[in-house]
Design an enzyme around this catalytic site. Structure first.
Site, PDB file in Angstrom:
ATOM      1  CB  ALA A  27      -0.926  -0.017   1.220  1.00 54.29           C
ATOM      2  CB  SER A  54       5.914  -9.064  -6.453  1.00 51.51           C
ATOM      3  OG  SER A  54       4.977  -9.123  -5.418  1.00 51.51           O
ATOM      4  CB  CYS A 142       0.716   6.940   9.820  1.00 57.78           C
ATOM      5  SG  CYS A 142       0.082   5.531  10.751  1.00 57.78           S
ATOM      6  CG  HIS A 256      -4.427   7.399  10.276  1.00 56.67           C
ATOM      7  ND1 HIS A 256      -5.047   6.364   9.630  1.00 56.67           N
ATOM      8  CD2 HIS A 256      -3.240   6.890  10.738  1.00 56.67           C
ATOM      9  CE1 HIS A 256      -4.277   5.278   9.694  1.00 56.67           C
ATOM     10  NE2 HIS A 256      -3.175   5.574  10.350  1.00 56.67           N
TER      11      HIS A 256
END
Ligand code: A2P
Length: 350
Positions: A27, A54, A142, A256
């Site tokens: 993400a 990946s 964050c 957030h």
């Protein structure tokens, strides 16, 4: 890290660096790629690294396909800046190899954030501390990154004495799989179907719950809360700052929110706080009492600025020295990828 650690070289970054993204498919990894492109970072060459799952797949950077490679210790030959976002374990294992190969690591995980040899940086707040890096610079949690963008300009004018905060945290903080779980669980709920949650520990559709980080049973605080407190103190340079906190995971994709009560050494009016915030870098004041319009995740998602509003005197403190504010920021941008790319920008020669 100790003085003898392999992470002890101070590198010079060229004007057009070779950049690697570790965890490119995650993400945050996807947003790192978008930020490098969107902010016109002078990338000479981009290396995309992820797990063997990946390897061989492609992602697009500036209209060109870039093949994803499997991360190994040999991945960092010729890399000048390595942006890590594949979790703490991967950072601890591979950051030393990146530094040894001559790269500066900007690490989005919590692996090195409290290491005295690793600066923990929010460029709007403590860019000066970057100069002391020894090969690794940590990108904060964050909530700590978003909150300190709003708190630092207030603290610079009137010393902050105490904080109390409650957070409303989006799925993105738990990674791409958690965002997908929110979509699938919501879809299932709307269709009247059952959904077995796999990523987060509780039902996520039309529900919220105490943050899913590990709980310390003795103190009653979870790991997210502990990180936010320690990192907010470190970024703001107030090691003993008393911080009360409750972190909650809400069914929102990527921004957030946080309600923060800020006690100052002296009385601060909401008008003065609003003026300080309006002049602050990285902040957009959204504080329209007449329209009852304040910061919202839909307005913050995809935006670089941190939104600040509901600026008012906190009636819980009759002395008038406490303000209440509400802050919303994009967890994937200012809370992660954008902050990391801003750090990388500050590494470029002037
Ligand atoms: P992959 O997609 O190949 O599994 P998120 O935080 O959104 O869950 O993303 C985690 C990121 O970390 C992904 O890019 C993921 O790659 C990467 N990753 C996970 N495990 C490894 C590993 N062992 N080696 C390299 N990258 C990893």
């Amino acid at each position: 890290m100790t003085e003898q650690s392999p992470l002890s070289l101070a590198q010079n970054v060229p004007a057009n660096p070779v950049v690697a993204i570790v965890g490119a498919t995650g993400a945050v990894g996807v947003e790192l790629l978008n930020c490098l492109e969107g902010r016109n970072f002078p990338v000479a060459k981009l290396k995309l690294l992820a797990s063997a799952r990946s390897a061989g797949k492609e992602m697009t950077f500036r209209g060109q396909a870039v093949v994803i490679e499997e991360l190994t210790e040999a991945s960092f030959d010729g890399v000048d800046i390595a942006l890590f976002s594949a979790g703490s374990g991967i950072s601890k294992k591979f950051a030393p190899a990146a530094v040894k190969a001559g790269a500066v690591v900007v690490d989005n995980s919590s692996a090195f954030r409290m290491d005295a040899h690793v600066p923990l940086i929010v460029p709007e707040v403590n860019a000066d501390a970057m100069a002391a890096h020894q090969g690794v610079i940590a990108n904060p949690n964050c909530v700590a990154a978003i909150a300190t963008v709003a708190l630092a300009p207030l603290h610079a004018a009137h010393a902050i004495k105490r904080l109390n905060m409650a957070t409303y945290q989006a799925a993105s903080g738990a990674g791409a799989a958690a965002m997908e779980e929110l979509r699938l669980a919501t879809q299932a709920a709307l269709n009247g179907e059952t959904y077995e949650h796999k990523v987060l520990p509780h039902p996520y559709a039309f529900n919220f719950f105490s943050h899913n980080a590990d709980m310390d049973e003795a103190s009653g605080y979870n790991g997210e809360e502990t990180k936010v407190v320690a990192e907010t103190r470190r970024i703001m340079g107030v090691p003993e700052l008393p911080v009360g906190i409750t972190c909650i995971r809400v069914p929102i994709l990527r921004a957030h929110g946080m309600a923060i009560s800020v006690e100052f050494e002296d009385v601060v009016s909401p008008e003065e706080a609003r003026a300080l915030l309006e002049a602050a870098p990285g902040v957009r004041v959204v504080d329209d009492r007449a329209r009852n319009y304040f910061p919202m995740p839909v307005d913050a998602s995809g935006q670089e600025d941190v939104l600040v509003g509901r600026i008012r005197t906190d009636l819980g403190d009759p002395s008038g020295r406490t303000l209440a504010i509400f802050v919303v920021g994009d967890q994937l941008l200012k809370g992660a990828a954008q902050n990391a790319v801003q750090i990388a920008e500050a590494l470029l020669p002037r």
